[in-house]
Design an enzyme around this catalytic site. Structure first.
Site, PDB file in Angstrom:
ATOM      1  N   ALA A  66       2.531  -4.881  13.901  1.00  0.00           N
ATOM      2  CA  ALA A  66       3.088  -5.654  15.009  1.00  0.00           C
ATOM      3  C   ALA A  66       4.349  -4.932  15.477  1.00  0.00           C
ATOM      4  CB  ALA A  66       3.430  -7.056  14.538  1.00  0.00           C
ATOM      5  N   GLY A 111       0.024  -5.401  10.863  1.00  0.00           N
ATOM      6  CA  GLY A 111      -0.953  -5.879  11.840  1.00  0.00           C
ATOM      7  C   GLY A 111      -2.031  -4.851  12.146  1.00  0.00           C
ATOM      8  N   GLU A 114      -4.487  -5.230   9.423  1.00  0.00           N
ATOM      9  CA  GLU A 114      -5.130  -6.539   9.650  1.00  0.00           C
ATOM     10  C   GLU A 114      -6.177  -6.432  10.768  1.00  0.00           C
ATOM     11  OE1 GLU A 114      -1.153  -8.311  10.033  1.00  0.00           O
ATOM     12  OE2 GLU A 114      -1.791  -9.815   8.589  1.00  0.00           O
ATOM     13  N   GLU A 134       4.926  -5.649   5.227  1.00  0.00           N
ATOM     14  CA  GLU A 134       5.739  -6.751   5.765  1.00  0.00           C
ATOM     15  C   GLU A 134       6.901  -7.129   4.855  1.00  0.00           C
ATOM     16  OE1 GLU A 134       2.483  -6.549   5.984  1.00  0.00           O
ATOM     17  OE2 GLU A 134       1.801  -7.253   7.932  1.00  0.00           O
TER      18      GLU A 134
HETATM   19  N1  CAA Z   1       6.916  -1.605  15.823  1.00  0.00           N
HETATM   20  C1  CAA Z   1       7.632  -1.034  16.801  1.00  0.00           C
HETATM   21  N2  CAA Z   1       7.832   0.300  16.891  1.00  0.00           N
HETATM   22  C2  CAA Z   1       7.300   1.073  15.935  1.00  0.00           C
HETATM   23  C3  CAA Z   1       6.540   0.549  14.884  1.00  0.00           C
HETATM   24  C4  CAA Z   1       6.344  -0.861  14.848  1.00  0.00           C
HETATM   25  N3  CAA Z   1       5.586  -1.466  13.916  1.00  0.00           N
HETATM   26  N4  CAA Z   1       6.153   1.563  14.078  1.00  0.00           N
HETATM   27  C5  CAA Z   1       6.643   2.684  14.627  1.00  0.00           C
HETATM   28  N5  CAA Z   1       7.336   2.403  15.745  1.00  0.00           N
HETATM   29  C6  CAA Z   1       8.047   3.318  16.638  1.00  0.00           C
HETATM   30  C7  CAA Z   1       9.363   3.783  16.042  1.00  0.00           C
HETATM   31  O1  CAA Z   1      10.365   2.837  16.259  1.00  0.00           O
HETATM   32  C8  CAA Z   1       9.571   5.080  16.767  1.00  0.00           C
HETATM   33  O2  CAA Z   1      10.047   4.793  18.065  1.00  0.00           O
HETATM   34  P1  CAA Z   1      11.424   5.509  18.585  1.00  0.00           P
HETATM   35  O3  CAA Z   1      11.091   6.972  18.616  1.00  0.00           O
HETATM   36  O4  CAA Z   1      11.609   4.899  19.930  1.00  0.00           O
HETATM   37  O5  CAA Z   1      12.475   5.179  17.576  1.00  0.00           O
HETATM   38  C9  CAA Z   1       8.159   5.624  16.927  1.00  0.00           C
HETATM   39  O6  CAA Z   1       7.291   4.515  16.789  1.00  0.00           O
HETATM   40  C10 CAA Z   1       7.786   6.661  15.895  1.00  0.00           C
HETATM   41  O7  CAA Z   1       8.016   6.104  14.614  1.00  0.00           O
HETATM   42  P2  CAA Z   1       8.895   6.820  13.486  1.00  0.00           P
HETATM   43  O8  CAA Z   1       9.939   7.676  14.083  1.00  0.00           O
HETATM   44  O9  CAA Z   1       9.351   5.764  12.531  1.00  0.00           O
HETATM   45  O10 CAA Z   1       7.776   7.754  12.801  1.00  0.00           O
HETATM   46  P3  CAA Z   1       7.756   8.281  11.296  1.00  0.00           P
HETATM   47  O11 CAA Z   1       6.684   9.315  11.250  1.00  0.00           O
HETATM   48  O12 CAA Z   1       9.102   8.653  10.828  1.00  0.00           O
HETATM   49  O13 CAA Z   1       7.286   7.009  10.443  1.00  0.00           O
HETATM   50  C11 CAA Z   1       5.956   5.057   9.967  1.00  0.00           C
HETATM   51  C12 CAA Z   1       6.005   6.430  10.645  1.00  0.00           C
HETATM   52  C13 CAA Z   1       6.004   5.211   8.447  1.00  0.00           C
HETATM   53  C14 CAA Z   1       4.622   4.423  10.378  1.00  0.00           C
HETATM   54  C15 CAA Z   1       7.140   4.193  10.439  1.00  0.00           C
HETATM   55  O14 CAA Z   1       7.192   4.234  11.849  1.00  0.00           O
HETATM   56  C16 CAA Z   1       7.070   2.756  10.014  1.00  0.00           C
HETATM   57  O15 CAA Z   1       7.348   2.449   8.870  1.00  0.00           O
HETATM   58  N6  CAA Z   1       6.730   1.861  10.960  1.00  0.00           N
HETATM   59  C17 CAA Z   1       6.730   0.427  10.710  1.00  0.00           C
HETATM   60  C18 CAA Z   1       5.515  -0.002   9.912  1.00  0.00           C
HETATM   61  C19 CAA Z   1       5.595  -1.486   9.607  1.00  0.00           C
HETATM   62  O16 CAA Z   1       6.481  -1.962   8.951  1.00  0.00           O
HETATM   63  N7  CAA Z   1       4.584  -2.233  10.095  1.00  0.00           N
HETATM   64  C20 CAA Z   1       4.498  -3.664   9.876  1.00  0.00           C
HETATM   65  C21 CAA Z   1       5.071  -4.409  11.040  1.00  0.00           C
HETATM   66  S1  CAA Z   1       5.216  -6.144  10.728  1.00  0.00           S
HETATM   67  C22 CAA Z   1       3.658  -6.767  11.001  1.00  0.00           C
HETATM   68  O17 CAA Z   1       2.730  -6.050  11.298  1.00  0.00           O
HETATM   69  C23 CAA Z   1       3.554  -8.269  10.872  1.00  0.00           C
HETATM   70  C24 CAA Z   1       2.213  -8.818  10.985  1.00  0.00           C
HETATM   71  O18 CAA Z   1       1.416  -8.786  10.078  1.00  0.00           O
HETATM   72  C25 CAA Z   1       1.815  -9.554  12.180  1.00  0.00           C
END
Ligand code: CAA
Length: 260
Positions: A66, A111, A114, A134
């Site tokens: 998400a 998500g 999921e 999460e």
């Molecule tokens: N939401 C919003 N933006 C996201 C994102 C997310 N889930 N995942 C990545 N991005 C964005 C980053 O913010 C970044 O944007 P900017 O360049 O504008 O800062 C861009 O995508 C590239 O990401 P990274 O620079 O972080 O890339 P990386 O290679 O260093 O890392 C990653 C990759 C490990 C996937 C890391 O991006 C990450 O940990 N992302 C979040 C994953 C996460 O926690 N997902 C769960 C979300 S909560 C959820 O999903 C709830 C639910 O069940 C409904």
């Protein structure tokens, strides 16, 4: 239909949906989920399309979850509404009449995992990484992760993923039954098309009844599930496809199923 955050391409009987926000690693903001909803509703009304391949844009991510920037602003009531809406949209895949396969072409997190689990089957590229991170954010999965993950991989392995927030690679995901197959990244679409075509070659009603039996059975007791199976087994005997399939076998020819 025109979309800003997803792509929908239809070739013959197969639709390919691509989540298309590569700069945000295809994170699912509300607008993207809404477009996915619209696309799935349009496919539900399409009698020609019989299978769906779902993937993410670019080489890095299927869907990284998400959209965290959006989540950060939600009130508890808004969060609950979003969870319900996401579950409803993902439910269109799991209970829809088309067979869906997730092509996991990179990160499938939160998500994103999921969404992949809401599909009937999953194929991962070798470099894909999956998890429910999460808890790292002080959150709980909201689009079905706490329910579909244990059903797919068992309680112990699901809790390990849910509580640690750690990612696993494609090989481990295959070992625990989270994905059905692992292939080289450049083989992902071909592998998905091949798997889908194999299924679409079978009796369509029989395929639908199998999905229904598994789906209903997992939501009830073994005895009730066996009753569901008995009913569907009987129903299959009212179809022309059953006549065609059994006669084709005896006549040593390939069946021509009509989905009737
Ligand atoms: N939401 C919003 N933006 C996201 C994102 C997310 N889930 N995942 C990545 N991005 C964005 C980053 O913010 C970044 O944007 P900017 O360049 O504008 O800062 C861009 O995508 C590239 O990401 P990274 O620079 O972080 O890339 P990386 O290679 O260093 O890392 C990653 C990759 C490990 C996937 C890391 O991006 C990450 O940990 N992302 C979040 C994953 C996460 O926690 N997902 C769960 C979300 S909560 C959820 O999903 C709830 C639910 O069940 C409904």
């Amino acid at each position: 239909m025109s979309f800003s955050h997803i792509k929908l391409e239809i070739t013959d009987t197969i639709a390919v949906i691509t989540i298309n926000r590569p700069k945000q690693l295809n994170a699912l903001n509300h607008a993207t989920i809404k477009e996915l909803d619209e696309a799935l509703q349009s496919l539900e009304a399409n009698a020609t399309v019989r299978g769906i391949l779902l993937t993410g844009s670019g080489e890095k991510a299927f869907v990284a979850g998400a959209d965290i920037k959006e989540l950060a602003t939600l009130s508890p009531v808004e969060a609950k509404e979003l969870s319900r809406y996401g579950q409803q949209v993902f439910g269109r895949l799991s209970s829809g009449k088309q067979i869906s396969i997730a092509l996991i072409n990179g990160f499938a997190l939160g998500g994103g995992l999921e969404l992949a689990m809401a599909c009937h089957l999953r194929i991962a590229a070798e470099h894909a990484r999956m998890g429910q991170p999460e808890v790292n954010l002080g959150l709980v999965p909201g689009y079905g992760g706490t329910q579909r993950l244990p059903r797919l991989v068992g309680e112990g392995r699901a809790l390990e993923l849910l509580l640690s927030g750690e990612m696993i690679d494609a090989r481990r995901a295959y070992e625990i039954g989270l994905v059905n197959k692992v292939v080289a990244a450049d083989q992902l679409h071909d592998a998905g098309t091949k798997m889908l075509s194999t299924i679409l070659d079978k009796g369509p009603l029989a395929v639908a009844y199998c999905v229904e039996a598994v789906r209903q059975g997992l939501a009830t007791t073994l005895n009730n599930g066996l009753e569901v199976e008995t009913s569907l087994f009987g129903m299959a005997f009212s179809t022309r496809d059953k006549q065609e399939g059994t006669h084709a076998f005896m006549e040593k020819r390939k069946p021509v199923f009509q989905g009737r």
